[in-house]
Design a protein around this motif. Structure first.
Motif, mmCIF file in Angstrom:
data_model
loop_
_atom_site.group_PDB
_atom_site.id
_atom_site.type_symbol
_atom_site.label_atom_id
_atom_site.label_comp_id
_atom_site.label_asym_id
_atom_site.label_seq_id
_atom_site.Cartn_x
_atom_site.Cartn_y
_atom_site.Cartn_z
ATOM 1 N N GLN A 1 0.824 -1.208 0.000
ATOM 2 C CA GLN A 1 0.000 0.000 0.000
ATOM 3 C C GLN A 1 0.860 1.261 0.000
ATOM 4 N N LEU A 2 1.974 1.182 -0.690
ATOM 5 C CA LEU A 2 2.886 2.323 -0.748
ATOM 6 C C LEU A 2 2.262 3.455 -1.554
ATOM 7 N N PRO A 3 2.176 4.667 -0.977
ATOM 8 C CA PRO A 3 1.613 5.803 -1.702
ATOM 9 C C PRO A 3 2.623 6.449 -2.655
ATOM 10 N N GLU A 4 3.905 6.153 -2.446
ATOM 11 C CA GLU A 4 4.973 6.699 -3.277
ATOM 12 C C GLU A 4 6.175 5.771 -3.192
ATOM 13 N N ILE A 5 7.129 5.973 -4.068
ATOM 14 C CA ILE A 5 8.372 5.218 -3.953
ATOM 15 C C ILE A 5 9.115 5.789 -2.747
ATOM 16 N N PRO A 6 9.391 4.961 -1.743
ATOM 17 C CA PRO A 6 10.029 5.467 -0.519
ATOM 18 C C PRO A 6 11.384 6.118 -0.800
ATOM 19 N N LYS A 7 11.615 7.266 -0.199
ATOM 20 C CA LYS A 7 12.843 8.043 -0.421
ATOM 21 C C LYS A 7 14.103 7.237 -0.104
ATOM 22 N N VAL A 8 14.021 6.334 0.871
ATOM 23 C CA VAL A 8 15.189 5.546 1.269
ATOM 24 C C VAL A 8 15.727 4.721 0.096
ATOM 25 N N VAL A 9 14.889 4.389 -0.837
ATOM 26 C CA VAL A 9 15.298 3.600 -1.998
ATOM 27 C C VAL A 9 16.404 4.304 -2.787
ATOM 28 N N PHE A 10 16.352 5.628 -2.831
ATOM 29 C CA PHE A 10 17.302 6.386 -3.635
ATOM 30 C C PHE A 10 18.710 6.411 -3.048
ATOM 31 N N SER A 11 18.873 5.927 -1.821
ATOM 32 C CA SER A 11 20.207 5.856 -1.230
ATOM 33 C C SER A 11 20.844 4.477 -1.408
ATOM 34 N N LEU A 12 20.142 3.569 -2.057
ATOM 35 C CA LEU A 12 20.647 2.204 -2.259
ATOM 36 C C LEU A 12 21.460 2.161 -3.545
ATOM 37 N N SER A 13 22.756 2.426 -3.423
ATOM 38 C CA SER A 13 23.614 2.638 -4.589
ATOM 39 C C SER A 13 23.829 1.395 -5.451
ATOM 40 N N ARG A 14 23.652 0.205 -4.913
ATOM 41 C CA ARG A 14 23.854 -1.016 -5.705
ATOM 42 C C ARG A 14 22.542 -1.644 -6.184
ATOM 43 N N LEU A 15 21.446 -0.965 -5.939
ATOM 44 C CA LEU A 15 20.152 -1.513 -6.319
ATOM 45 C C LEU A 15 20.069 -1.677 -7.834
ATOM 46 N N GLU A 16 19.776 -2.893 -8.282
ATOM 47 C CA GLU A 16 19.648 -3.200 -9.699
ATOM 48 C C GLU A 16 18.187 -3.332 -10.112
ATOM 49 N N THR A 17 17.351 -3.855 -9.195
ATOM 50 C CA THR A 17 15.949 -4.076 -9.514
ATOM 51 C C THR A 17 15.065 -3.593 -8.381
ATOM 52 N N LEU A 18 14.120 -2.737 -8.715
ATOM 53 C CA LEU A 18 13.106 -2.263 -7.785
ATOM 54 C C LEU A 18 11.756 -2.619 -8.372
ATOM 55 N N ALA A 19 10.988 -3.440 -7.648
ATOM 56 C CA ALA A 19 9.666 -3.842 -8.119
ATOM 57 C C ALA A 19 8.613 -3.262 -7.186
ATOM 58 N N VAL A 20 7.747 -2.397 -7.729
ATOM 59 C CA VAL A 20 6.712 -1.741 -6.924
ATOM 60 C C VAL A 20 5.332 -1.816 -7.587
ATOM 61 N N ASP A 21 5.108 -2.853 -8.366
ATOM 62 C CA ASP A 21 3.805 -3.030 -9.011
ATOM 63 C C ASP A 21 2.707 -3.202 -7.970
ATOM 64 N N ILE B 1 5.777 9.050 -10.485
ATOM 65 C CA ILE B 1 7.143 8.539 -10.420
ATOM 66 C C ILE B 1 8.084 9.750 -10.298
ATOM 67 N N PRO B 2 8.803 9.831 -9.172
ATOM 68 C CA PRO B 2 9.711 10.975 -8.989
ATOM 69 C C PRO B 2 10.912 10.910 -9.951
ATOM 70 N N GLY B 3 11.454 12.048 -10.248
ATOM 71 C CA GLY B 3 12.614 12.141 -11.150
ATOM 72 C C GLY B 3 13.823 11.375 -10.649
ATOM 73 N N GLU B 4 13.936 11.195 -9.348
ATOM 74 C CA GLU B 4 15.090 10.482 -8.763
ATOM 75 C C GLU B 4 15.181 9.039 -9.258
ATOM 76 N N VAL B 5 14.087 8.484 -9.741
ATOM 77 C CA VAL B 5 14.101 7.107 -10.237
ATOM 78 C C VAL B 5 15.134 6.948 -11.331
ATOM 79 N N MET B 6 15.336 7.975 -12.108
ATOM 80 C CA MET B 6 16.315 7.905 -13.197
ATOM 81 C C MET B 6 17.747 7.776 -12.683
#
Length: 121
Positions: free
Chosen positions: A87-107, A114-119
């Motif tokens: 029930q996430l209302p937005e992509i959590p900001k903490v996600v943007f600090s995960l420098s090795r993240l290869e896959t984020l699934a939020v379907d 979708i915030p610009g930081e996703v890029m």
């Protein structure tokens, strides 16, 4: 509660919170994978991620999460984060600090923009 090698499996147990036994596991700091799929978790506790150093995969899909703890940002090795069907209302900001993240699934959440930081991921 099932631990095999460096993986913790707590899926499909109808959990509303993380069992206290998890915090006292001998090898909790060495876990590389946590599966919390299909429970009834409203939140993930800060303490859960404060002790871990090697987490690479987190599947918290099919829960009731509305946010993520700030301590998840300490998981510098996290590569795969699965948060589908919450029930996430937005992509959590903490996600943007995960420098090795290869896959984020939020379907299948309640995300409407979708915030610009996703890029930057």
């Amino acid at each position: 509660l099932s631990i095999e090698s460096h993986a913790l499996a707590l899926s499909s147990l109808s959990l509303t919170s993380i069992p206290p036994e998890v915090y006292i596991l001998k090898n909790v700091t060495a876990l590389t994978s946590i599966n919390l799929f299909e429970n009834s978790l409203d939140a993930l506790p800060e303490l859960l991620f404060e002790q871990m150093l090697t987490l690479q995969v987190l599947d918290a899909s099919r829960n009731r999460l509305t946010s993520l703890p700030a301590s998840l940002g300490n998981q510098l090795r996290l590569r795969l984060l699965i948060l589908n069907d919450n029930q996430l209302p937005e992509i959590p900001k903490v996600v943007f600090s995960l420098s090795r993240l290869e896959t984020l699934a939020v379907d299948y959440n309640q995300i409407t923009a979708i915030p610009g930081e996703v890029m930057l991921l």
